[in-house]
Design a protein around this motif. Structure first.
Motif, PDB file in Angstrom:
ATOM      1  N   UNK A 209       0.813  -1.225   0.000  1.00  0.00           N
ATOM      2  CA  UNK A 209       0.000   0.000   0.000  1.00  0.00           C
ATOM      3  C   UNK A 209       0.843   1.269   0.000  1.00  0.00           C
ATOM      4  N   UNK A 210       2.077   1.189   0.519  1.00  0.00           N
ATOM      5  CA  UNK A 210       2.908   2.393   0.561  1.00  0.00           C
ATOM      6  C   UNK A 210       3.300   2.838  -0.849  1.00  0.00           C
ATOM      7  N   UNK A 211       3.203   1.921  -1.782  1.00  0.00           N
ATOM      8  CA  UNK A 211       3.530   2.257  -3.167  1.00  0.00           C
ATOM      9  C   UNK A 211       2.268   2.540  -3.992  1.00  0.00           C
ATOM     10  N   UNK A 212       1.153   1.957  -3.578  1.00  0.00           N
ATOM     11  CA  UNK A 212      -0.042   2.026  -4.424  1.00  0.00           C
ATOM     12  C   UNK A 212      -1.133   2.954  -3.907  1.00  0.00           C
ATOM     13  N   UNK A 213      -1.065   3.334  -2.646  1.00  0.00           N
ATOM     14  CA  UNK A 213      -2.118   4.205  -2.100  1.00  0.00           C
ATOM     15  C   UNK A 213      -1.495   5.574  -1.827  1.00  0.00           C
ATOM     16  N   UNK A 214      -1.856   6.560  -2.618  1.00  0.00           N
ATOM     17  CA  UNK A 214      -1.145   7.836  -2.515  1.00  0.00           C
ATOM     18  C   UNK A 214      -1.814   8.818  -1.558  1.00  0.00           C
ATOM     19  N   UNK A 215      -1.906   8.371  -0.281  1.00  0.00           N
ATOM     20  CA  UNK A 215      -2.254   9.343   0.763  1.00  0.00           C
ATOM     21  C   UNK A 215      -0.993  10.169   1.007  1.00  0.00           C
ATOM     22  N   UNK A 216      -1.120  11.376   1.539  1.00  0.00           N
ATOM     23  CA  UNK A 216       0.054  12.260   1.631  1.00  0.00           C
ATOM     24  C   UNK A 216       1.280  11.615   2.286  1.00  0.00           C
ATOM     25  N   UNK A 217       1.078  10.860   3.365  1.00  0.00           N
ATOM     26  CA  UNK A 217       2.233  10.297   4.076  1.00  0.00           C
ATOM     27  C   UNK A 217       3.035   9.358   3.171  1.00  0.00           C
ATOM     28  N   UNK A 218       2.324   8.576   2.357  1.00  0.00           N
ATOM     29  CA  UNK A 218       3.026   7.648   1.466  1.00  0.00           C
ATOM     30  C   UNK A 218       3.570   8.390   0.238  1.00  0.00           C
ATOM     31  N   UNK A 219       2.780   9.317  -0.279  1.00  0.00           N
ATOM     32  CA  UNK A 219       3.185  10.044  -1.496  1.00  0.00           C
ATOM     33  C   UNK A 219       4.452  10.857  -1.243  1.00  0.00           C
ATOM     34  N   UNK A 220       4.540  11.412  -0.029  1.00  0.00           N
ATOM     35  CA  UNK A 220       5.735  12.211   0.334  1.00  0.00           C
ATOM     36  C   UNK A 220       7.001  11.349   0.174  1.00  0.00           C
ATOM     37  N   UNK A 221       6.923  10.123   0.631  1.00  0.00           N
ATOM     38  CA  UNK A 221       8.069   9.204   0.510  1.00  0.00           C
ATOM     39  C   UNK A 221       8.328   8.833  -0.941  1.00  0.00           C
ATOM     40  N   UNK A 222       7.244   8.631  -1.689  1.00  0.00           N
ATOM     41  CA  UNK A 222       7.407   8.239  -3.089  1.00  0.00           C
ATOM     42  C   UNK A 222       8.049   9.357  -3.905  1.00  0.00           C
ATOM     43  N   UNK A 223       7.828  10.604  -3.497  1.00  0.00           N
ATOM     44  CA  UNK A 223       8.447  11.703  -4.251  1.00  0.00           C
ATOM     45  C   UNK A 223       9.978  11.578  -4.221  1.00  0.00           C
ATOM     46  N   UNK A 224      10.512  11.154  -3.089  1.00  0.00           N
ATOM     47  CA  UNK A 224      11.972  10.961  -3.017  1.00  0.00           C
ATOM     48  C   UNK A 224      12.409   9.862  -3.992  1.00  0.00           C
ATOM     49  N   UNK A 225      11.587   8.817  -4.052  1.00  0.00           N
ATOM     50  CA  UNK A 225      11.900   7.700  -4.968  1.00  0.00           C
ATOM     51  C   UNK A 225      11.925   8.224  -6.414  1.00  0.00           C
ATOM     52  N   UNK A 226      10.945   9.054  -6.735  1.00  0.00           N
ATOM     53  CA  UNK A 226      10.858   9.593  -8.105  1.00  0.00           C
ATOM     54  C   UNK A 226      12.088  10.447  -8.421  1.00  0.00           C
ATOM     55  N   UNK A 227      12.494  11.284  -7.474  1.00  0.00           N
ATOM     56  CA  UNK A 227      13.661  12.152  -7.729  1.00  0.00           C
ATOM     57  C   UNK A 227      14.924  11.312  -7.913  1.00  0.00           C
ATOM     58  N   UNK A 228      15.080  10.282  -7.094  1.00  0.00           N
ATOM     59  CA  UNK A 228      16.241   9.388  -7.255  1.00  0.00           C
ATOM     60  C   UNK A 228      16.197   8.690  -8.613  1.00  0.00           C
ATOM     61  N   UNK A 229      14.979   8.303  -8.987  1.00  0.00           N
ATOM     62  CA  UNK A 229      14.814   7.617 -10.263  1.00  0.00           C
ATOM     63  C   UNK A 229      15.219   8.524 -11.425  1.00  0.00           C
ATOM     64  N   UNK A 230      14.856   9.797 -11.346  1.00  0.00           N
ATOM     65  CA  UNK A 230      15.197  10.717 -12.434  1.00  0.00           C
ATOM     66  C   UNK A 230      16.710  10.918 -12.538  1.00  0.00           C
ATOM     67  N   UNK A 231      17.372  10.960 -11.378  1.00  0.00           N
ATOM     68  CA  UNK A 231      18.844  11.098 -11.413  1.00  0.00           C
ATOM     69  C   UNK A 231      19.451   9.854 -12.070  1.00  0.00           C
TER      70      UNK A 231
END
Ligand code: SF4
Length: 548
Positions: A209-231
C-alpha cells in the motif's frame, strides 16, 4: 540501431534487434502496434485522436491481446495503470490534447510506478493537421517526471516500444513514447521479429500500500523515490545507444531528435550529429561534452525549445536554435537548410503543390440540417470537437466557440452565469455522441446540479466520425465489433434530474422539426436535452459494404 544494452540497478538485460528477417512497409502507428505485439504487450487502451488512432486499431488485430476504446484518455491512463500493476505489459495511446485529459492520473502514476511495462504513446500534431492547438508533449515528461523516448522512423518506433517496456520495468516507471504526425502516418521499412513470450514475475501486490495508495504520508516518501529515479535515468541516458553521436566531417554540428533527425541528415549528410532517442531525461553530460567541441551547435527540434533551453540552462553558450528556427508549424529539410545557410536548398523542388482543400462537412452530412436551423434562428452556439466543429465555416456559419473536448456544455453555462437575469435563452451547446461520452456528461451533470437553463443538443451520428469511425458507448459495439450496452439518453437525462418533458429525440433530416424543437425547448427556460439522430454517411456506406 544495433544492440541496446539496458542496465538497471538490479539486473542487466539485452535487447537484440535488427535481425532483418523480412522487410515490411509500415506507418509509425502500425510499427508501434507491431512493436507492442513483439514485446509481449497484452493490454492496449486509448481514446481515438488523430494522429494516434491507428495504433490501437492495428494492435487489436493481433492474437492474444485485449484492447478497449476507453471513454476518455484519463480513464485509459487509469485502466492502463491498473493493468501494468497487475503484471501485464500495457500500451496506452492518445494524441497530445488527450494527454491534458490524462494528466491527472499521469502525475500520480509517476509516483506509483508500473510493475510490468507501461508505455504511454502520445502523438503530437505540429502544424495542426487535425487539432485545436499545437502543444509540445515533451513538457509533460519533464513536469510529471516520466521518461520519454522519441523515434525517428517506423523501425525505431517498433524497436522503441520493446525498449520502453524494458525501461519501464527496470526503473519502475510509466514511460512515454512520443510520436508526431509525420512519424505516425509516414511509411518506412520495418524488420519484423518474433513475438516475445513475456510473462512478468509479479502480479498486483495488494499488500504494497505504501507504493499504491497515494495518501500524503506515502506520497511524500514516493516523491523521493521519483527524484532518485530521475537522477538514475539521466545517468543511464548517457550510456545508451539510442542517444548517440554520428561523426561527420566536423564542419557543422547538430543536436536533434525524432523526425528532425531525418531532415538534418538529408540536407547536411556530412554533419556531426548528436541524435537523441531519449528526449527526457536528456543525456546531459554527453551533450555538454559534445557541444564543447564546436564554435556553434544547431539544435533542431519542432515546436518548443525543449532541448535547447535545457542545454542553455546547464551552461552551453554556443547553442543556436529558435532564434533562427520557428516555434510553430512543421519543419522540412528546406526550412532547416534555408534557416542555417540563408540559401534555398537545391534538389527539393518537386514542382507539385498539394491541393489545398478547405475542411468542410461531407455533402449530405446528417449535421447539416441542424446547423442550417441554428443559423436561421440566429442562436449563439457553443460547440465541441468533432466533425460538427466544421459547422463554424460557411455555408453554415453556426458555431461561435470551441475550446476542447466536452467544453461546449460548461462554456454555455459560463455565458449564462455572466449574463445572469439578462440571459437571452438563445444559447445552445452542441456536442457529438462520442464527445458527450468522453467528457460531455460531467458538464451536463454540472448544469443539472447548478440549475442552469441551457439547451444541450447531442448530434448522434452513430460513430466517432472524425477519427475514422470508432464505436463509443452510445453505439452498441466495442473496439472488436462485439455487441455491448448502449447508453440510453432519456434514462441518463432522467437520472441526473432533467425533466421528462425537457428531453426530445428528433431525426437529423428534417430541418423544420429540428428548428421547431429547438424553439420549443429554449422557450422552457430550463435545462433541456435534445438528441438529433442520423448516421454519418461515410459510416453508413462502410457498414452497408461490410454487410454485403
Ligand atoms: S464524416 Fe460523417 S459526420 Fe463527418 S462530415 Fe462526413 S458525413 Fe458528416
Amino acid at each position: 540501431m544495433g544492440i541496446i544494452k539496458l542496465e538497471t540497478k538490479d539486473k542487466k538485460r539485452k535487447v537484440t534487434n535488427n535481425r532483418m528477417t523480412n522487410k515490411n512497409l509500415l506507418s509509425g502507428n502500425e510499427a508501434i502496434a507491431r512493436g507492442a505485439y513483439e514485446a509481449g504487450v497484452k493490454v492496449g487502451v486509448g481514446y481515438p485522436g488523430t494522429p494516434s488512432t491507428e495504433i490501437l486499431e492495428n494492435f487489436t488485430k493481433y492474437e492474444d491481446v485485449v484492447t478497449e476504446w476507453s471513454v476518455n484518455e484519463k480513464v485509459a491512463m487509469e485502466v492502463g495503470l491498473g493493468s501494468a500493476l497487475a503484471g501485464k505489459r500495457t500500451l496506452v495511446t492518445m494524441k497530445h490534447v488527450g494527454l491534458n485529459v490524462a494528466a491527472d492520473p499521469l502525475f500520480t502514476a509517476s509516483y506509483i510506478g508500473a510493475n510490468a511495462g507501461m508505455v504511454v504513446v502520445v502523438a503530437d500534431d505540429p502544424d495542426l493537421h487535425s487539432s485545436q492547438n499545437e502543444q509540445d508533449s515533451r513538457h509533460y515528461a519533464r513536469a510529471a517526471k516520466v521518461p520519454m523516448l522519441e523515434p525517428s522512423d517506423s523501425q525505431e518506433a517498433k524497436e522503441f516500444v520493446r525498449y520502453a517496456c524494458e525501461l519501464s520495468e527496470g526503473f519502475d516507471t510509466p514511460i512515454f513514447l512520443r510520436s508526431v504526425t509525420r512519424i505516425s502516418h509516414s511509411k518506412t521499412v520495418v524488420a519484423f521479429e518474433p513475438k516475445l513470450n513475456y510473462e512478468h514475475d509479479k502480479g498486483f501486490e495488494k499488500e504494497n500500500i505504501k507504493k499504491h495508495v497515494m495518501i500524503p504520508a506515502f506520497a511524500r516518501q514516493r516523491h523521493f523515490v521519483v527524484e532518485d529515479r530521475m537522477k538514475a535515468l539521466e545517468e543511464f541516458s548517457n550510456r545508451i545507444e539510442i542517444n548517440r553521436i554520428e561523426k561527420g566531417k566536423g564542419e557543422i554540428a547538430f543536436v536533434t531528435a525524432g523526425l528532425c533527425y531525418n531532415y538534418v541528415k538529408e540536407v547536411f549528410p556530412e554533419a556531426d550529429i548528436f541524435k537523441i532517442g531519449m528526449v527526457y531525461p536528456l543525456p546531459m553530460r554527453n551533450l555538454l561534452e559534445f557541444c564543447k567541441g564546436y564554435e556553434k551547435v544547431y539544435v533542431v527540434e519542432e515546436l518548443d525549445p525543449f532541448i535547447e533551453d535545457q542545454l542553455k540552462a546547464r551552461g552551453a553558450n554556443n547553442i543556436v536554435g529558435k532564434e533562427i528556427l520557428p516555434v510553430t508549424g512543421e519543419y522540412s529539410p528546406e526550412l532547416i537548410y534555408t534557416a542555417i545557410t540563408g540559401n534555398k536548398f537545391k534538389g527539393m523542388e518537386v514542382g507539385i503543390k498539394p491541393f489545398a482543400r478547405p475542411p468542410m462537412l461531407c455533402p449530405g452530412c446528417p449535421h447539416a440540417q441542424t446547423f442550417n436551423a441554428m443559423n436561421k434562428l440566429g442562436l449563439t452556439v457553443s460547440g465541441d470537437i468533432g466533425c460538427y466543429t466544421l459547422g463554424t465555416l460557411p455555408p453554415y456559419s453556426a458555431m461561435h466557440a470551441c475550446v476542447d473536448m466536452g467544453a461546449s456544455i460548461p462554456f454555455a453555462q459560463g455565458i449564462e452565469l455572466a449574463q445572469g437575469s439578462e440571459f437571452k435563452h438563445d444559447v445552445v451547446a452542441v456536442i457529438g455522441d462520442s464527445t458527450f461520452a468522453h467528457s460531455g456528461i460531467t458538464g451536463l451533470i454540472n448544469a443539472a446540479y447548478n440549475k442552469r437553463r441551457i439547451l444541450v443538443i447531442v448530434l448522434d451520428n452513430s460513430t466517432t466520425a472524425m477519427t475514422g469511425m470508432q464505436p463509443n458507448p452510445f453505439n452498441g459495439s466495442t473496439i472488436t465489433g462485439e455487441e455491448t450496452v448502449v447508453i440510453d439518453y432519456q434514462k441518463l437525462a432522467e437520472a441526473i434530474g432533467i425533466k421528462k418533458d425537457n428531453f426530445r429525440t428528433v431525426t437529423a433530416y428534417k430541418e423544420e422539426i429540428i428548428s421547431e424543437t429547438i424553439q420549443e425547448l429554449l422557450a422552457k427556460k430550463e435545462l433541456c436535452l435534445m438528441v438529433v439522430t442520423g448516421p454519418c454517411l461515410i459510416y453508413k456506406r462502410k457498414k452497408e459494404k461490410n454487410n454485403g
